[in-house]
Write an enzyme that holds these catalytic residues in place. Sequence first.
Site, PDB file in Angstrom:
ATOM      1  N   ASP A  12      -5.320 -22.735 -15.584  1.00 57.20           N
ATOM      2  CA  ASP A  12      -6.506 -23.535 -15.274  1.00 57.20           C
ATOM      3  C   ASP A  12      -6.594 -23.790 -13.766  1.00 57.20           C
ATOM      4  O   ASP A  12      -5.904 -24.668 -13.240  1.00 57.20           O
ATOM      5  CB  ASP A  12      -6.426 -24.865 -16.041  1.00 57.20           C
ATOM      6  CG  ASP A  12      -7.658 -25.737 -15.808  1.00 57.20           C
ATOM      7  OD1 ASP A  12      -8.651 -25.237 -15.232  1.00 57.20           O
ATOM      8  OD2 ASP A  12      -7.612 -26.919 -16.219  1.00 57.20           O
ATOM      9  N   LYS A  56      -9.488 -27.214  -8.515  1.00 56.90           N
ATOM     10  CA  LYS A  56      -8.464 -28.248  -8.379  1.00 56.90           C
ATOM     11  C   LYS A  56      -7.919 -28.225  -6.956  1.00 56.90           C
ATOM     12  O   LYS A  56      -7.842 -27.161  -6.338  1.00 56.90           O
ATOM     13  CB  LYS A  56      -7.298 -27.955  -9.341  1.00 56.90           C
ATOM     14  CG  LYS A  56      -7.604 -28.216 -10.801  1.00 56.90           C
ATOM     15  CD  LYS A  56      -6.392 -27.927 -11.665  1.00 56.90           C
ATOM     16  CE  LYS A  56      -6.692 -28.121 -13.133  1.00 56.90           C
ATOM     17  NZ  LYS A  56      -7.008 -29.509 -13.507  1.00 56.90           N
ATOM     18  N   ASP A  77     -13.902 -27.922 -14.386  1.00 58.35           N
ATOM     19  CA  ASP A  77     -12.499 -28.222 -14.670  1.00 58.35           C
ATOM     20  C   ASP A  77     -12.342 -28.953 -16.011  1.00 58.35           C
ATOM     21  O   ASP A  77     -11.226 -29.108 -16.509  1.00 58.35           O
ATOM     22  CB  ASP A  77     -11.913 -29.064 -13.526  1.00 58.35           C
ATOM     23  CG  ASP A  77     -10.393 -29.063 -13.532  1.00 58.35           C
ATOM     24  OD1 ASP A  77      -9.800 -28.270 -14.283  1.00 58.35           O
ATOM     25  OD2 ASP A  77      -9.799 -29.854 -12.773  1.00 58.35           O
ATOM     26  N   GLU A 102     -12.782 -27.828 -18.839  1.00 59.75           N
ATOM     27  CA  GLU A 102     -12.992 -26.592 -19.629  1.00 59.75           C
ATOM     28  C   GLU A 102     -12.344 -26.676 -21.007  1.00 59.75           C
ATOM     29  O   GLU A 102     -12.780 -26.001 -21.934  1.00 59.75           O
ATOM     30  CB  GLU A 102     -12.447 -25.383 -18.857  1.00 59.75           C
ATOM     31  CG  GLU A 102     -10.942 -25.100 -19.026  1.00 59.75           C
ATOM     32  CD  GLU A 102     -10.023 -26.220 -18.513  1.00 59.75           C
ATOM     33  OE1 GLU A 102     -10.498 -27.018 -17.680  1.00 59.75           O
ATOM     34  OE2 GLU A 102      -8.861 -26.294 -18.960  1.00 59.75           O
ATOM     35  N   ARG A 143     -12.286 -29.056 -23.267  1.00 63.64           N
ATOM     36  CA  ARG A 143     -13.166 -29.560 -24.325  1.00 63.64           C
ATOM     37  C   ARG A 143     -14.208 -28.517 -24.718  1.00 63.64           C
ATOM     38  O   ARG A 143     -14.696 -28.510 -25.842  1.00 63.64           O
ATOM     39  CB  ARG A 143     -13.816 -30.882 -23.884  1.00 63.64           C
ATOM     40  CG  ARG A 143     -14.754 -30.780 -22.721  1.00 63.64           C
ATOM     41  CD  ARG A 143     -15.027 -32.128 -22.071  1.00 63.64           C
ATOM     42  NE  ARG A 143     -13.916 -32.539 -21.212  1.00 63.64           N
ATOM     43  CZ  ARG A 143     -13.880 -33.685 -20.539  1.00 63.64           C
ATOM     44  NH1 ARG A 143     -14.882 -34.548 -20.629  1.00 63.64           N
ATOM     45  NH2 ARG A 143     -12.860 -33.986 -19.775  1.00 63.64           N
TER      46      ARG A 143
END
Length: 498
Positions: free
Chosen positions: A271, A278, A348, A350, A352
């Site tokens: 991620d 991030k 970010d 992502e 869910r």
Amino acid sequence: MFEILNGDLETYTGDSLFVGLYDHPRNFSEGQLKKLDDLFQGELMNLAKDQALSGRLNKVTVLYTLGKLSVKKIIFVGLGKEKELTTEGFRETTGRAFKKVRPFKMANFAILLDSFISKTFDIDQVASLLSETFALAHYQYDGYKQKTNEPDIEVEKITFLTDTNTDQLNQLINAGFIYGQATNHARTLVNTPGNLLTATDLAEYARNLADKYDFEIEILEKEDLEKLGMGALLAVNQGSEQPPKMIVLKYQAKDEWTDVIGLVGKGITFDTGGYSLKPKDSIVGMKTDMGGAAAVLGAMEIIGELQPKQNVVAVIPSTDNMISGEALKPDDVITSLSGKTIEILNTDAEGRLVLADAVTYAKQHGANYLVDVATLTGGVIIALGNDKTGALSNDGALFDQFLQASKKTDEFVWRFPCTEKDKQRVRGSDVADLNNSPGREGHAIMAGTFIGEFAEDTPWVHLDIAGTSVTSKPTEIGPSGATGVMTRSLAQFVIDFQ
Ligand code: BES
Ligand code: ZN
Ligand code: ZN
């Protein structure tokens, strides 16, 4: 690996012996401990009187036998006051002791089983706790270092010495070990770097499990996702070079495909945050963003081994979350498998998104109950720290069943509220049915609430393991790195489900 021996200590000739020691003045005056003390002509009792040998909880004492016994050393495991001992305390103190197996290079050792029994812990419970904890505490992730000159010692045999053998003892020892081992396999998946564990690799892993345990398996490829309309999983995958996978495993042990438990695990293999990138320090470690998937696969392994009379469908949406000219952007609107549209406010958030399609797909596969597990939010770490899993649920009874299971495994779970106001925030969008990031306030709740919109009326429990799936410090039952959290609780939940 395991052997049960009835009879005397003298007949055992392995390397070392683990002995449970309650904090009790009469420690060496009866039972197996008395026999042990006799072999030392009463010297153990003297050591205990001098406080050199203590049964205090978490106190581990190594005693060299200097030729008095066939075993070279005895490891006394402090169990504390009989009435105060909890399963958690038992796991921790025995885990601490079992951590000595590797440095001491014990290839064969015995456990004086009866010495661990008390009024609250019977032989069956003690046996499965010991084998599970041994597996957990002994785990090591080797990674990809070139081999050093010093080879690791393989544990070949663990002997359980007991005078009170029960019929199911062997089974319980094996079951405990399976719980530990499956957790270790989940840990290894989580510890594996993102370049070496893509969605394709995760699908391959699931295929091997299916082959081994005869699960029905379905792996949806990108084209299948497009045909079915899994717009949320596809959206997260848009920026990636790696194809996405929706992985489905089915275990049917009832005649009819009813009362189906759906286990859904977030399988983001890396991620970056996507365009809502991030910060560089937060990207490090994001190989672990498939901890939910690992827990579900670990639980399926336990289920495959122990064959409970339940129906289970496991659904794992998998991709990495990357950036390219094709990638998902903030402000985009996507359509999920359920038909619900989603405004993207933060790429970010992502997890869910992929879980939304997975939860819908689990329902399409007949799931009547849902549990999702995900490394979902930094918010849960702020709220609960690194030792508590955050939960949300739309069904008190189902949550309670899960809580009972998690108490047995000593994996702490705490339920957050999910109110109408929370739902309104998730539904707040001018252009779509839902938005994927309503803001920082209570954002662990927001993430869970979002997934709840897809569970709808199906009883559902959500588990946010962002804080618990990895530990920066070693614990008594494992090294730093992946914990394999929720593997055991999910399996226990399925096995006890009614
Ligand atoms: N994978 C992260 C959550 C995470 C954070 C896991 C730290 C493990 C350790 C998740 O996809 C994420 O980025 N969540 C965001 C959500 C926010 C954008 C609403 C977060 O928690 O910051
Ligand atoms: Zn993210
Ligand atoms: Zn994530």
